[in-house]
Write an enzyme that holds these catalytic residues in place. Structure first.
Site, PDB file in Angstrom:
ATOM      1  N   LYS A  75       0.822  -1.208   0.000  1.00 37.37           N
ATOM      2  CA  LYS A  75       0.000   0.000   0.000  1.00 37.37           C
ATOM      3  C   LYS A  75       0.859   1.263   0.000  1.00 37.37           C
ATOM      4  O   LYS A  75       0.390   2.338  -0.377  1.00 37.37           O
ATOM      5  CB  LYS A  75      -0.907   0.022   1.233  1.00 37.37           C
ATOM      6  CG  LYS A  75      -1.949  -1.076   1.257  1.00 37.37           C
ATOM      7  CD  LYS A  75      -3.210  -0.655   0.565  1.00 37.37           C
ATOM      8  CE  LYS A  75      -4.327  -1.662   0.805  1.00 37.37           C
ATOM      9  NZ  LYS A  75      -5.586  -1.238   0.185  1.00 37.37           N
ATOM     10  N   ASP A 123      -8.066   0.010   6.667  1.00 34.95           N
ATOM     11  CA  ASP A 123      -7.908  -1.087   7.625  1.00 34.95           C
ATOM     12  C   ASP A 123      -6.549  -0.983   8.307  1.00 34.95           C
ATOM     13  O   ASP A 123      -6.266  -1.708   9.245  1.00 34.95           O
ATOM     14  CB  ASP A 123      -8.002  -2.436   6.905  1.00 34.95           C
ATOM     15  CG  ASP A 123      -9.434  -2.831   6.565  1.00 34.95           C
ATOM     16  OD1 ASP A 123     -10.305  -2.673   7.430  1.00 34.95           O
ATOM     17  OD2 ASP A 123      -9.668  -3.291   5.429  1.00 34.95           O
TER      18      ASP A 123
END
Length: 398
Positions: A75, A123
């Site tokens: 990410k 998350d």
């Protein structure tokens, strides 16, 4: 469970916008931006011949994103890249000229960035990337986290300078709340999922991920015949699969999308033939994949080039974490977080099932690429599941 893609768009060309975002020019731009960052280094690609032999395939390679940019996850490539692109675009508008990545630290560019606020829901890993990107350019970041995000992950995101907002409910609730507050306050949402009318920025996030597969293809002795890609909302899987399809054409690998059985929104979408939202029930140990509604952009890509969709169970993910930490023979040890090895869990499940092997064409000639999408982003949880602290895993450097 496994489902072959019977969608009418399967094997059709990508739409123009997706081909542009995930193609060679876009990937080169993402890599150019990455190389301008101080702590950039290529992540390792590991061969696991012993495990490949056990699975009765020719070769198995794992690209380890647990070492990416100090964030411990793939990410790191997406959110930060999108933030930097958006700042340069805004600076270009205000200054009346093109602004390049080499000017990111110029006072006039940073003054413009300081007036911008970027927000997202996460998350854990995406929020780190957005916060880091905002910090690099001198912008403000606000990150929305749902009830299931651990305190340790929240503290790590906050350490990059983000303002944290806790939201009741699951990931999808935090996505909606981030979008609502951003609309009220004039902030820019940098999301890794998309919805009607909101596609370009998630496309930039996905474009950042293409760096992973560019690096892998340069190191692999031969292109893969199969790639097993874990999915939450589907952006990561779509980015990797899309780039492979564009670069390799008819020789592209077979793409298998893998999700937790407890949060399989892409599988449900493939089954229905249209994007569907699934109910939030039991949480999954694969916390970074706990998503219940697909990204529309991701599904548009995966409906065309996702060849199969499958689910794995909780124990499959934990078993992979342990297997990678304690490999057989001379296979290298790899630290893989709860979600990081889901693609490998899918391969192991498929390789052990005669029907799945046949359906996917897995055989003694298959060359499989797996991406370990995260390291121990929650070290305490990792130690609990593996019985060993991540720093105790005997890692190799290449």
């Amino acid at each position: 469970m496994m489902l072959l893609n019977r969608h009418l768009e399967h094997n059709q060309p990508l739409v123009a916008a997706d081909a542009a975002a995930l193609g060679i020019a876009g990937a080169e731009e993402a890599e150019r931006f990455l190389q301008a960052r101080d702590n950039h280094s290529e992540t390792p690609l590991h061969a696991l011949p012993v495990l490949a032999s056990e699975l009765e395939i020719a070769a198995l390679h794992v690209k380890d994103e647990g070492k990416r940019l100090g964030l411990g996850s793939f990410k790191a490539l997406g959110g930060a890249y999108a933030v930097i692109q958006l700042v340069l675009e805004e600076a270009g508008k205000r200054l009346g000229r093109a602004v390049d990545i080499g000017e990111i630290n110029d006072p006039e560019v940073r003054a413009i960035a300081a007036q911008m606020t970027f927000c997202c829901a996460t998350d854990g890993n995406h929020g780190r990337s957005v916060a880091q990107g905002a910090g690099l350019v001198g912008a403000r970041s606000v990150v929305f986290v749902h009830a299931g995000v651990s305190r340790e992950r929240v503290a790590t995101i906050a350490s990059f300078g983000a303002e944290m907002v806790r939201v009741e409910g699951g990931y999808d609730h935090s996505v909606r709340e981030a979008a609502r507050v951003a609309a009220e306050r004039g902030w820019t949402v940098v999301s890794d999922t998309s919805w009607p009318g909101y596609e370009r920025i998630p496309g930039l996030v996905m474009q950042g991920y293409t760096v992973i597969v560019r690096e892998a293809l340069r190191r692999l002795p031969e292109p893969p015949s199969h790639v097993f890609l874990q999915a939450g909302v589907g952006g990561f899987a779509a980015a990797i699969a899309g780039y492979l399809a564009i670069v390799l054409g008819e020789q592209r690998p077979k793409v298998v999308v893998v999700e937790p059985a407890r949060a399989a929104c892409i599988y449900a979408t493939a089954e229905a033939g249209r994007p569907v939202k699934i109910p939030h029930e039991q949480p999954t140990v694969m916390a970074m994949l706990e998503c219940h509604e697909p990204s529309l952009v991701a599904w548009r890509v995966l409906s065309r080039i996702g060849d199969a969709f499958m689910t794995v169970d909780e124990e499959d993910a934990v078993a992979v974490m342990n297997r990678l930490a304690r490999p057989s023979g001379n296979d290298p040890a790899i630290v893989s977080g709860e979600s990081g090895g889901a693609g490998l869990a899918g391969l192991i499940r498929a390789a052990g099932d005669r029907g799945m092997r046949a359906a996917l064409g897995l055989d003694a000639h298959s060359r499989v690429l797996i991406i370990n999408s995260e390291g121990a982003t929650d070290p305490g949880r990792y130690a609990e599941l593996v019985g060993m602290a991540p720093e105790r895993v005997p890692l190799q450097t290449a």
